[in-house]
Write a protein that holds these residues in place. Structure first.
Motif, PDB file in Angstrom:
ATOM      1  N   GLU A   1       0.814  -1.215   0.000  1.00 27.00           N
ATOM      2  CA  GLU A   1       0.000   0.000   0.000  1.00 27.00           C
ATOM      3  C   GLU A   1       0.846   1.262   0.000  1.00 27.00           C
ATOM      4  OE1 GLU A   1       0.179  -1.338   4.377  1.00 27.00           O
ATOM      5  OE2 GLU A   1       0.197  -2.237   2.379  1.00 27.00           O
ATOM      6  N   LEU A   2       2.154   1.133   0.249  1.00 28.52           N
ATOM      7  CA  LEU A   2       3.044   2.289   0.255  1.00 28.52           C
ATOM      8  C   LEU A   2       3.966   2.342  -0.957  1.00 28.52           C
ATOM      9  CD1 LEU A   2       4.103   2.427   4.033  1.00 28.52           C
ATOM     10  CD2 LEU A   2       2.148   3.504   2.901  1.00 28.52           C
ATOM     11  N   TRP A   3       3.868   1.373  -1.829  1.00 28.70           N
ATOM     12  CA  TRP A   3       4.711   1.383  -3.026  1.00 28.70           C
ATOM     13  C   TRP A   3       4.251   2.460  -3.998  1.00 28.70           C
ATOM     14  CZ3 TRP A   3       4.398  -4.624  -3.974  1.00 28.70           C
ATOM     15  CH2 TRP A   3       5.158  -5.268  -2.976  1.00 28.70           C
ATOM     16  N   PRO A   4       5.130   2.903  -4.881  1.00 29.63           N
ATOM     17  CA  PRO A   4       4.748   3.945  -5.851  1.00 29.63           C
ATOM     18  C   PRO A   4       3.563   3.509  -6.711  1.00 29.63           C
ATOM     19  CG  PRO A   4       7.127   3.596  -5.849  1.00 29.63           C
ATOM     20  CD  PRO A   4       6.538   2.490  -5.013  1.00 29.63           C
ATOM     21  N   GLU A   5       2.796   4.476  -7.143  1.00 32.09           N
ATOM     22  CA  GLU A   5       1.594   4.175  -7.934  1.00 32.09           C
ATOM     23  C   GLU A   5       1.926   3.422  -9.217  1.00 32.09           C
ATOM     24  OE1 GLU A   5      -0.782   7.615  -8.586  1.00 32.09           O
ATOM     25  OE2 GLU A   5      -0.934   8.129  -6.456  1.00 32.09           O
ATOM     26  N   GLY A   6       3.083   3.673  -9.789  1.00 30.65           N
ATOM     27  CA  GLY A   6       3.429   3.022 -11.044  1.00 30.65           C
ATOM     28  C   GLY A   6       4.270   1.777 -10.902  1.00 30.65           C
ATOM     29  N   VAL A   7       4.270   1.172  -9.702  1.00 34.62           N
ATOM     30  CA  VAL A   7       5.149   0.026  -9.458  1.00 34.62           C
ATOM     31  C   VAL A   7       4.850  -1.136 -10.406  1.00 34.62           C
ATOM     32  CG1 VAL A   7       3.632  -0.957  -7.680  1.00 34.62           C
ATOM     33  CG2 VAL A   7       6.084  -1.479  -7.646  1.00 34.62           C
ATOM     34  N   PHE A   8       3.607  -1.269 -10.854  1.00 36.50           N
ATOM     35  CA  PHE A   8       3.243  -2.345 -11.777  1.00 36.50           C
ATOM     36  C   PHE A   8       2.804  -1.793 -13.135  1.00 36.50           C
ATOM     37  CE2 PHE A   8       2.435  -4.776  -7.752  1.00 36.50           C
ATOM     38  CZ  PHE A   8       3.468  -5.678  -7.934  1.00 36.50           C
ATOM     39  N   ALA A   9       3.404  -0.690 -13.534  1.00 35.23           N
ATOM     40  CA  ALA A   9       3.026  -0.068 -14.804  1.00 35.23           C
ATOM     41  C   ALA A   9       3.167  -1.059 -15.957  1.00 35.23           C
ATOM     42  CB  ALA A   9       3.889   1.165 -15.064  1.00 35.23           C
ATOM     43  N   GLY A  10       2.079  -1.269 -16.669  1.00 39.30           N
ATOM     44  CA  GLY A  10       2.083  -2.161 -17.820  1.00 39.30           C
ATOM     45  C   GLY A  10       2.048  -3.626 -17.479  1.00 39.30           C
ATOM     46  N   ARG A  11       2.033  -3.963 -16.193  1.00 44.00           N
ATOM     47  CA  ARG A  11       2.040  -5.369 -15.757  1.00 44.00           C
ATOM     48  C   ARG A  11       0.614  -5.897 -15.664  1.00 44.00           C
ATOM     49  NH1 ARG A  11       6.658  -6.262 -12.593  1.00 44.00           N
ATOM     50  NH2 ARG A  11       6.029  -8.453 -12.406  1.00 44.00           N
ATOM     51  N   GLU A  12       0.506  -7.218 -15.820  1.00 44.26           N
ATOM     52  CA  GLU A  12      -0.811  -7.855 -15.755  1.00 44.26           C
ATOM     53  C   GLU A  12      -1.010  -8.456 -14.366  1.00 44.26           C
ATOM     54  OE1 GLU A  12      -2.368  -7.009 -18.201  1.00 44.26           O
ATOM     55  OE2 GLU A  12      -0.883  -6.741 -19.776  1.00 44.26           O
ATOM     56  N   VAL A  13      -2.091  -8.047 -13.709  1.00 49.08           N
ATOM     57  CA  VAL A  13      -2.403  -8.517 -12.356  1.00 49.08           C
ATOM     58  C   VAL A  13      -3.869  -8.919 -12.314  1.00 49.08           C
ATOM     59  CG1 VAL A  13      -2.408  -7.961  -9.900  1.00 49.08           C
ATOM     60  CG2 VAL A  13      -0.690  -6.917 -11.401  1.00 49.08           C
ATOM     61  N   ALA A  14      -4.147 -10.120 -11.831  1.00 51.57           N
ATOM     62  CA  ALA A  14      -5.520 -10.605 -11.740  1.00 51.57           C
ATOM     63  C   ALA A  14      -5.858 -10.921 -10.288  1.00 51.57           C
ATOM     64  CB  ALA A  14      -5.710 -11.844 -12.611  1.00 51.57           C
ATOM     65  N   PHE A  15      -6.978 -10.396  -9.817  1.00 53.43           N
ATOM     66  CA  PHE A  15      -7.460 -10.670  -8.471  1.00 53.43           C
ATOM     67  C   PHE A  15      -8.725 -11.511  -8.555  1.00 53.43           C
ATOM     68  CE2 PHE A  15      -5.244  -6.602  -8.128  1.00 53.43           C
ATOM     69  CZ  PHE A  15      -4.508  -6.736  -6.961  1.00 53.43           C
ATOM     70  N   GLN A  16      -8.820 -12.535  -7.706  1.00 54.28           N
ATOM     71  CA  GLN A  16     -10.068 -13.260  -7.511  1.00 54.28           C
ATOM     72  C   GLN A  16     -10.423 -13.172  -6.028  1.00 54.28           C
ATOM     73  OE1 GLN A  16      -7.409 -15.852  -8.548  1.00 54.28           O
ATOM     74  NE2 GLN A  16      -7.319 -14.529 -10.352  1.00 54.28           N
ATOM     75  N   TYR A  17     -11.679 -12.875  -5.759  1.00 55.22           N
ATOM     76  CA  TYR A  17     -12.078 -12.803  -4.358  1.00 55.22           C
ATOM     77  C   TYR A  17     -13.570 -13.095  -4.235  1.00 55.22           C
ATOM     78  CZ  TYR A  17     -14.476  -8.275  -4.916  1.00 55.22           C
ATOM     79  OH  TYR A  17     -15.349  -7.278  -5.284  1.00 55.22           O
TER      80      TYR A  17
ATOM     81  N   TRP B   1      -2.941   1.563  -8.111  1.00 58.96           N
ATOM     82  CA  TRP B   1      -2.274   1.019  -9.286  1.00 58.96           C
ATOM     83  C   TRP B   1      -3.127   0.977 -10.548  1.00 58.96           C
ATOM     84  CZ3 TRP B   1      -0.805  -4.064  -6.316  1.00 58.96           C
ATOM     85  CH2 TRP B   1       0.086  -3.745  -5.286  1.00 58.96           C
ATOM     86  N   SER B   2      -4.435   1.076 -10.418  1.00 68.29           N
ATOM     87  CA  SER B   2      -5.330   0.733 -11.527  1.00 68.29           C
ATOM     88  C   SER B   2      -5.043   1.520 -12.801  1.00 68.29           C
ATOM     89  CB  SER B   2      -6.791   0.934 -11.111  1.00 68.29           C
ATOM     90  OG  SER B   2      -7.018   2.269 -10.711  1.00 68.29           O
ATOM     91  N   SER B   3      -4.660   2.762 -12.685  1.00 62.93           N
ATOM     92  CA  SER B   3      -4.483   3.581 -13.883  1.00 62.93           C
ATOM     93  C   SER B   3      -3.276   3.166 -14.718  1.00 62.93           C
ATOM     94  CB  SER B   3      -4.350   5.057 -13.501  1.00 62.93           C
ATOM     95  OG  SER B   3      -3.203   5.263 -12.701  1.00 62.93           O
ATOM     96  N   SER B   4      -2.355   2.398 -14.121  1.00 63.04           N
ATOM     97  CA  SER B   4      -1.137   2.047 -14.849  1.00 63.04           C
ATOM     98  C   SER B   4      -1.003   0.556 -15.148  1.00 63.04           C
ATOM     99  CB  SER B   4       0.092   2.512 -14.065  1.00 63.04           C
ATOM    100  OG  SER B   4       0.179   1.853 -12.812  1.00 63.04           O
ATOM    101  N   LEU B   5      -1.931  -0.257 -14.676  1.00 64.90           N
ATOM    102  CA  LEU B   5      -1.824  -1.696 -14.898  1.00 64.90           C
ATOM    103  C   LEU B   5      -2.013  -2.045 -16.366  1.00 64.90           C
ATOM    104  CD1 LEU B   5      -3.795  -3.173 -11.852  1.00 64.90           C
ATOM    105  CD2 LEU B   5      -1.321  -3.051 -12.167  1.00 64.90           C
ATOM    106  N   GLY B   6      -1.537  -3.231 -16.733  1.00 64.65           N
ATOM    107  CA  GLY B   6      -1.675  -3.702 -18.101  1.00 64.65           C
ATOM    108  C   GLY B   6      -3.124  -3.905 -18.499  1.00 64.65           C
ATOM    109  N   ALA B   7      -3.351  -3.934 -19.800  1.00 65.87           N
ATOM    110  CA  ALA B   7      -4.713  -3.991 -20.331  1.00 65.87           C
ATOM    111  C   ALA B   7      -5.432  -5.292 -19.992  1.00 65.87           C
ATOM    112  CB  ALA B   7      -4.681  -3.802 -21.846  1.00 65.87           C
ATOM    113  N   LEU B   8      -4.684  -6.344 -19.662  1.00 70.51           N
ATOM    114  CA  LEU B   8      -5.308  -7.635 -19.372  1.00 70.51           C
ATOM    115  C   LEU B   8      -5.631  -7.811 -17.894  1.00 70.51           C
ATOM    116  CD1 LEU B   8      -3.094  -9.976 -21.598  1.00 70.51           C
ATOM    117  CD2 LEU B   8      -5.234  -8.829 -22.189  1.00 70.51           C
TER     118      LEU B   8
END
Length: 317
Positions: A211-227, A248-255
């Motif tokens: 929660e303290l990492w930079p907003e762009g830490v996963f820029a362009g990366r693909e992340v999937a959450f299931q809950y 992170w949402s604004s910088s995550l990958g399109a998938l």
């Protein structure tokens, strides 16, 4: 030789690495020597084992799907922690400590040195507690800079809310349901501290607070959450992905995707263990493969109505 319901023959291999922990490698036999095989590095939940993905019945569907899709599965359990207050050794409770952050890359390298199918980790798959470690290695370890992340009811923050004390340092209330694994005995033992102030400092020093990492830490990366919406162990907020996804949402990958299971619990049924189609869709998209086509619609045309009387059909008019 184990075989999935769809006919994929696979083999489970195990090993103990001195000073590191126990590890398991499961792979379709036909893929074992193929360096192009995509691998999954799996991080078990609290109290889990070195073979949770392939041995836990709740994960059978997920395991079979990954193997059918041609993926190899690397998993393990680092050395047990000393339970705070008693010194009793507890396996499966590492909570992203230094030992676990070093152990999983070591598990990967151990199998990669022996089987080509383990060379390339394309997915970091974190279940519950393992979600923290999946996010950490994806963000901080150069070997996984291009790996996609799967967070299956994954813990994504140490906090009971944004900018509040670590989980376990406040009384459990309905909005902050504290499971037995978020206790000081476990957390202090995993991190070698004796109070929450020291734990807070250790977490910050190790930079394991997503929660303290930079907003762009996963820029362009693909992340999937299931809950699941009924998950009180790792609820979407505050422990699941919601808090970090806001950053992170604004910088995550399109998938990247969030798949919600209405009424889904942390364990039991229904739960995120069973979100197999969603994980399959994500895996296929990341690997650039065609999605599973929907089942064909079958239409039946009624040409007559009849009833059986005395073993013979009689047409109804």
């Amino acid at each position: 030789m184990p075989t999935t319901p769809n006919g994929t023959v696979w083999t489970k291999r195990t090993a103990t690495i001195d000073g590191v922990g126990e590890t398991t490698f499961s792979c379709p036999d036909a893929k074992l020597s193929d360096p192009a095989t995509p691998a999954v590095l799996f991080f078990h939940g609290a109290g889990g084992t070195s073979d949770q993905m392939v041995a836990l019945p709740a994960f059978n569907g997920m395991r079979d799907m990954l193997l059918d899709e041609g993926l190899a599965i690397i998993e393990g359990d680092p050395l047990p922690i000393p339970f705070f207050g008693t010194g009793e050794l507890r396996p499966g409770q590492q909570w992203c400590n230094a030992q676990s952050r070093a152990a999983y890359p070591a598990f990967h390298q151990y199998w990669a040195a022996r089987h080509s199918a383990a060379n390339e980790v394309r997915f970091l798959f974190g279940r519950s507690m393992g979600g923290l470690l999946a996010l950490y290695l994806a963000a901080k370890h150069p070997s996984y800079a291009d790996a996609a992340v799967i967070s299956n009811s994954g813990v994504s923050t140490w906090r009971v809310g944004n900018n509040t004390p670590p989980v376990g340092s406040v009384p459990p209330v309905a909005e902050r349901s504290t499971s037995r694994h978020f206790t000081k005995e476990v957390l202090f033992g995993a991190w070698g501290v004796s109070d929450f102030a020291s734990l807070d400092a250790a977490l910050a020093d190790a930079d394991v607070l997503p929660e303290l990492w930079p907003e762009g830490v996963f820029a362009g990366r693909e992340v999937a959450f299931q809950y699941g919406t009924a998950d009180t162990t790792a609820p979407w907020f505050p422990r699941g992905g919601e808090a970090v996804l806001e950053r992170w949402s604004s910088s995550l990958g399109a998938l990247s995707r969030v798949d919600r299971l209405e009424g889904g619990m942390h364990g039991g049924s229904p739960s995120s263990y069973q979100q197999v189609p969603e994980v399959r869709a994500f895996v296929r998209e990341v690997l650039g493969e065609a999605p599973i086509p929907p089942a064909p619609t079958v239409y039946h045309r009624v040409i007559a109505h009849a009833t059986a009387i005395g073993g013979k059909l009689h047409r109804l008019t």
